[in-house]
Design an enzyme around this catalytic site. Structure first.
Site, PDB file in Angstrom:
ATOM      1  N   MET A   1       0.102 -22.925   9.172  1.00 47.46           N
ATOM      2  CA  MET A   1      -0.456 -22.256   8.180  1.00 47.46           C
ATOM      3  C   MET A   1      -0.015 -20.903   7.756  1.00 47.46           C
ATOM      4  O   MET A   1      -0.767 -20.034   7.907  1.00 47.46           O
ATOM      5  CB  MET A   1      -1.882 -22.483   8.034  1.00 47.46           C
ATOM      6  CG  MET A   1      -2.381 -23.837   8.347  1.00 47.46           C
ATOM      7  SD  MET A   1      -4.009 -23.937   8.844  1.00 47.46           S
ATOM      8  CE  MET A   1      -3.975 -23.673  10.787  1.00 47.46           C
TER       9      MET A   1
ATOM     10  N   GLN B   1      -7.957 -25.143   0.043  1.00 49.53           N
ATOM     11  CA  GLN B   1      -8.567 -24.002   0.019  1.00 49.53           C
ATOM     12  C   GLN B   1      -8.825 -23.200  -1.465  1.00 49.53           C
ATOM     13  O   GLN B   1      -9.880 -22.804  -1.790  1.00 49.53           O
ATOM     14  CB  GLN B   1      -7.396 -22.847   0.598  1.00 49.53           C
ATOM     15  CG  GLN B   1      -7.275 -23.005   2.085  1.00 49.53           C
ATOM     16  CD  GLN B   1      -6.056 -22.108   2.597  1.00 49.53           C
ATOM     17  OE1 GLN B   1      -5.244 -21.961   1.682  1.00 49.53           O
ATOM     18  NE2 GLN B   1      -5.995 -21.738   3.652  1.00 49.53           N
TER      19      GLN B   1
ATOM     20  N   THR C   1      -3.467 -18.063  11.603  1.00 53.75           N
ATOM     21  CA  THR C   1      -3.472 -17.731  10.385  1.00 53.75           C
ATOM     22  C   THR C   1      -5.080 -17.019  10.190  1.00 53.75           C
ATOM     23  O   THR C   1      -5.972 -17.383  11.110  1.00 53.75           O
ATOM     24  CB  THR C   1      -3.730 -18.906   9.374  1.00 53.75           C
ATOM     25  OG1 THR C   1      -4.453 -18.566   8.286  1.00 53.75           O
ATOM     26  CG2 THR C   1      -4.580 -20.090   9.935  1.00 53.75           C
ATOM     27  N   ASN C   2      -5.021 -15.857   9.506  1.00 49.86           N
ATOM     28  CA  ASN C   2      -6.138 -15.110   9.219  1.00 49.86           C
ATOM     29  C   ASN C   2      -7.021 -15.944   8.557  1.00 49.86           C
ATOM     30  O   ASN C   2      -8.410 -16.085   8.629  1.00 49.86           O
ATOM     31  CB  ASN C   2      -5.868 -13.868   8.790  1.00 49.86           C
ATOM     32  CG  ASN C   2      -5.226 -12.804   9.735  1.00 49.86           C
ATOM     33  OD1 ASN C   2      -5.925 -12.156  10.418  1.00 49.86           O
ATOM     34  ND2 ASN C   2      -3.791 -12.881   9.623  1.00 49.86           N
ATOM     35  N   THR C   3      -6.575 -16.497   7.248  1.00 47.85           N
ATOM     36  CA  THR C   3      -7.535 -17.000   6.455  1.00 47.85           C
ATOM     37  C   THR C   3      -8.411 -18.027   6.856  1.00 47.85           C
ATOM     38  O   THR C   3      -9.607 -18.255   6.635  1.00 47.85           O
ATOM     39  CB  THR C   3      -6.684 -17.487   5.042  1.00 47.85           C
ATOM     40  OG1 THR C   3      -6.066 -16.770   4.476  1.00 47.85           O
ATOM     41  CG2 THR C   3      -7.710 -18.392   4.301  1.00 47.85           C
TER      42      THR C   3
ATOM     43  N   CYS D   1      -2.591 -11.240   6.964  1.00 48.83           N
ATOM     44  CA  CYS D   1      -2.037 -12.407   6.663  1.00 48.83           C
ATOM     45  C   CYS D   1      -1.035 -12.729   7.600  1.00 48.83           C
ATOM     46  O   CYS D   1      -0.039 -11.810   7.662  1.00 48.83           O
ATOM     47  CB  CYS D   1      -1.774 -12.735   5.061  1.00 48.83           C
ATOM     48  SG  CYS D   1      -0.753 -14.298   5.145  1.00 48.83           S
ATOM     49  N   THR D   2      -0.608 -13.736   8.290  1.00 47.24           N
ATOM     50  CA  THR D   2       0.175 -13.739   9.221  1.00 47.24           C
ATOM     51  C   THR D   2       1.738 -13.646   8.705  1.00 47.24           C
ATOM     52  O   THR D   2       2.740 -13.640   9.449  1.00 47.24           O
ATOM     53  CB  THR D   2       0.114 -15.124   9.900  1.00 47.24           C
ATOM     54  OG1 THR D   2       0.050 -16.142   9.137  1.00 47.24           O
ATOM     55  CG2 THR D   2      -1.116 -14.898  11.058  1.00 47.24           C
ATOM     56  N   GLU D   3       1.678 -14.161   7.265  1.00 46.79           N
ATOM     57  CA  GLU D   3       3.097 -13.988   6.651  1.00 46.79           C
ATOM     58  C   GLU D   3       3.551 -12.512   6.284  1.00 46.79           C
ATOM     59  O   GLU D   3       4.691 -12.180   6.084  1.00 46.79           O
ATOM     60  CB  GLU D   3       3.300 -15.031   5.447  1.00 46.79           C
ATOM     61  CG  GLU D   3       3.392 -16.310   5.973  1.00 46.79           C
ATOM     62  CD  GLU D   3       2.091 -17.019   6.262  1.00 46.79           C
ATOM     63  OE1 GLU D   3       2.308 -18.165   6.996  1.00 46.79           O
ATOM     64  OE2 GLU D   3       0.851 -16.609   5.875  1.00 46.79           O
TER      65      GLU D   3
END
Length: 231
Positions: free
Chosen positions: A10, A52, A83-85, A197-199
């Protein structure tokens, strides 16, 4: 060494960074041919992304609970949600397991405290920036003041994540936008900015600005390795 459980996918772009960083850090700690013991389950992100944006967190939670149980059954000693979300569902996921969850916001808060920061900016998906599950945890549990960009800037940050970074697309124009937004957070008093956000760490790196950037992938991976190697 404990087995690190990774619930990933994710997106897979950032999960690949998680896998690389936990292995690099174990090697740095133990030397030789050592690598991390990892149990990884990577979900198909497409249906989760649709849930989401439809606001169907119940269905998204059911998918992640199933995935997390698979990580546990593979032998993980503790779990990271990569993932943060989706830490919006952290309590539900942890309650379904017999192993502990290493929460990304808690790991980030500890680093913020170590540096003595009290007011930080937060970049991430609209869910992370606007809802209380992340900001509220930092504020209520750790006393950290969190500021986010304005509405138009939040939309820009969110759209770049889903339309570009999750697809592996890195554009100089988007980087310039992010750096402008980071500067605006500095002007509002941010002592550091959480790349929540991990991206985002794929686009913006610490050398791009002299304002401290807190990359949550790096922080989460470091906390995981410290836990895995603890006696």
């Amino acid at each position: 060494m404990q087995v690190i459980g990774l619930l990933g996918g994710m997106s897979w772009e950032s999960t690949a960074t998680y896998y690389r960083r936990v292995n690099e850090q174990v090697k740095a700690s133990l030397g030789g041919l050592h690598s991390a013991q990892v149990a990884l389950y990577s979900v198909d992100f497409e249906p989760i992304e649709k849930l989401q944006h439809a606001g169907d967190w119940e269905a998204a939670g059911a998918l992640l609970v199933t995935a997390a149980r698979r990580v546990e059954s593979a032998g993980a000693d503790f779990l990271l949600i990569c993932t943060n979300t989706m830490h919006k569902l952290a309590d539900r996921i942890e309650a379904s397991l017999d192993i502990p969850l290493l929460h990304i916001a808690d790991a980030t808060a500890e680093v913020i405290r170590e540096h003595g920061f009290t007011r930080v900016g937060l970049l991430g998906t609209a869910f992370t920036m606007e809802q209380d599950f992340y900001r509220g945890r930092l504020q209520n549990r750790f006393g950290i003041d969190v500021i986010v960009p304005g509405a138009d800037e939040r939309k820009l940050v969110h759209d770049v994540i889903y339309d570009e970074l999750c697809l592996g697309r890195i554009h100089a124009a988007s980087k310039a936008v992010y750096l402008r937004i980071i500067e605006s957070l500095r002007e509002q008093g941010a002592e550091a900015v959480i790349l929540g956000c991990t991206e985002i760490g794929l686009l913006v790196r610490p050398g791009d600005t002299d304002l401290p950037l807190l990359d949550t992938v790096e922080i989460h991976a470091q906390a995981a390795v410290a836990r895995a190697l603890s006696r």
